[in-house]
Scaffold this active site. Structure first.
Site, mmCIF file in Angstrom:
data_model
loop_
_atom_site.group_PDB
_atom_site.id
_atom_site.type_symbol
_atom_site.label_atom_id
_atom_site.label_comp_id
_atom_site.label_asym_id
_atom_site.label_seq_id
_atom_site.Cartn_x
_atom_site.Cartn_y
_atom_site.Cartn_z
ATOM 1 N N ASP A 45 54.866 55.136 22.125
ATOM 2 C CA ASP A 45 55.519 55.711 20.952
ATOM 3 C C ASP A 45 55.430 57.229 20.996
ATOM 4 O OD1 ASP A 45 56.155 53.200 19.817
ATOM 5 O OD2 ASP A 45 54.136 53.035 18.974
ATOM 6 N N SER A 46 56.318 57.891 20.265
ATOM 7 C CA SER A 46 56.372 59.351 20.332
ATOM 8 C C SER A 46 55.068 60.001 19.877
ATOM 9 C CB SER A 46 57.545 59.879 19.498
ATOM 10 O OG SER A 46 57.423 59.483 18.143
#
Length: 296
Positions: A45-46
């Site tokens: 995930d970012s």
């Protein structure tokens, strides 16, 4: 860790910084390798950081082997607050009590071994051909189905309420955000993941990884023997020119004088320059080619 000079077929250990997507982290690799055929074996995930295994050129076909390997994470859970995405990027959606350290240590034992885990609503799992996060963004109440995952290690390394740091060893398909949610529910409260750092994929460590902006194709492409020595169940076959030619052209190895070098299971055939020539499966029924790079 040994490296080789790059061609377009390579595997790279990348240390993704937080704040960018896994896709964006590939840009430097694409530019410096001179190919658009680049992929990663398991996204982050970012908000997360840490190890990505990058595959380029024909080696993108190896991604599934890396994705099947177990993972290790360091994760910071925040108890008493949660968000719609179960991470710091989302909107706060609930609050609850902050548990005692003793309570947490007592409950986490029930989350080891094979467990049933439901992915987050904001996740990349497919539901009726559509990513779950797309339904969530559209406000549609679609709940991903639970599935079995394996948590082989779960240790709380520190607790400074409301934040607890966990080291998690787990199988493919495990969501650490779901683990935080479920542990909190078992404690009668809520939680989200504030920080997530992937430290290992199988035997590959983030300590051997390079930051995207520091990537140098001449220095950071893993040697083929290093790759396959780190994947359980793969036998290395160091091949002469004649055997390499047989593999490149898909010839029957069983009729050659080289068959004894192969074992039952998956064999990685490497040439004298330590490049992957082919992946060959040997069974009681004979030999079959799983991948040929044509590099001989």
């Amino acid at each position: 860790m040994r490296h080789i000079s790059a061609n377009t077929n390579a595997c790279i250990l990348l240390d993704k910084p937080p704040g960018i997507t896994s896709f964006r982290a590939l840009k430097q690799i694409k530019d410096r390798m001179g190919t658009s055929k680049v992929g990663h074996a398991g996204t982050l995930d970012s908000f997360a950081q840490g190890l990505l295994v990058i595959c380029t050129g024909k080696y993108t076909r190896l991604a599934g082997m890396f994705m099947a390997l177990p993972k290790e994470y360091l994760a910071t859970f925040v108890f008493g607050t949660t968000t719609d995405t179960l991470d710091p990027v989302g909107q706060t959606t609930g609050s609850g009590r902050i548990p005692e350290e003793k309570e947490i240590r007592e409950v986490i034992g029930s989350f080891t071994g094979e467990i049933s885990q439901r992915p987050p609503e904001y996740s990349s799992v497919h539901i009726n051909g559509k990513r779950a996060w797309k339904y969530a963004r559209e406000g549609q109440a679609v709940i991903p189905q639970a599935r079995p995952v394996v948590i082989s290690g779960l240790v709380m390394e520190s607790y400074n309420p409301p934040e607890a740091v966990f080291r998690v060893s787990c199988s493919k398909g495990t969501y650490i955000r779901s683990l935080a949610r479920d542990i909190a529910q078992a404690l009668g409260t809520v939680a989200f993941v504030k920080e997530l750092h992937r430290t290992k994929i199988g035997r590959f460590s983030v300590q051997d990884a390079v930051a995207p902006d520091a990537f140098d194709p001449a220095k950071h492409c893993m040697a083929a023997d290093v790759i396959f020595q780190s994947i359980p169940g793969v036998n290395l076959v160091k091949a002469c020119d004649e055997l390499c030619r047989l593999c490149v052209y898909g010839k029957d190895i069983s009729r050659s004088g080289y068959a004894q070098a192969f074992v039952e299971g998956l064999n990685a055939v490497l040439d004298e320059k330590n490049r992957l020539v082919a992946l060959v499966q040997k069974t009681e029924n004979g030999f079959s080619y799983k991948m040929v790079t044509g590099e001989a």
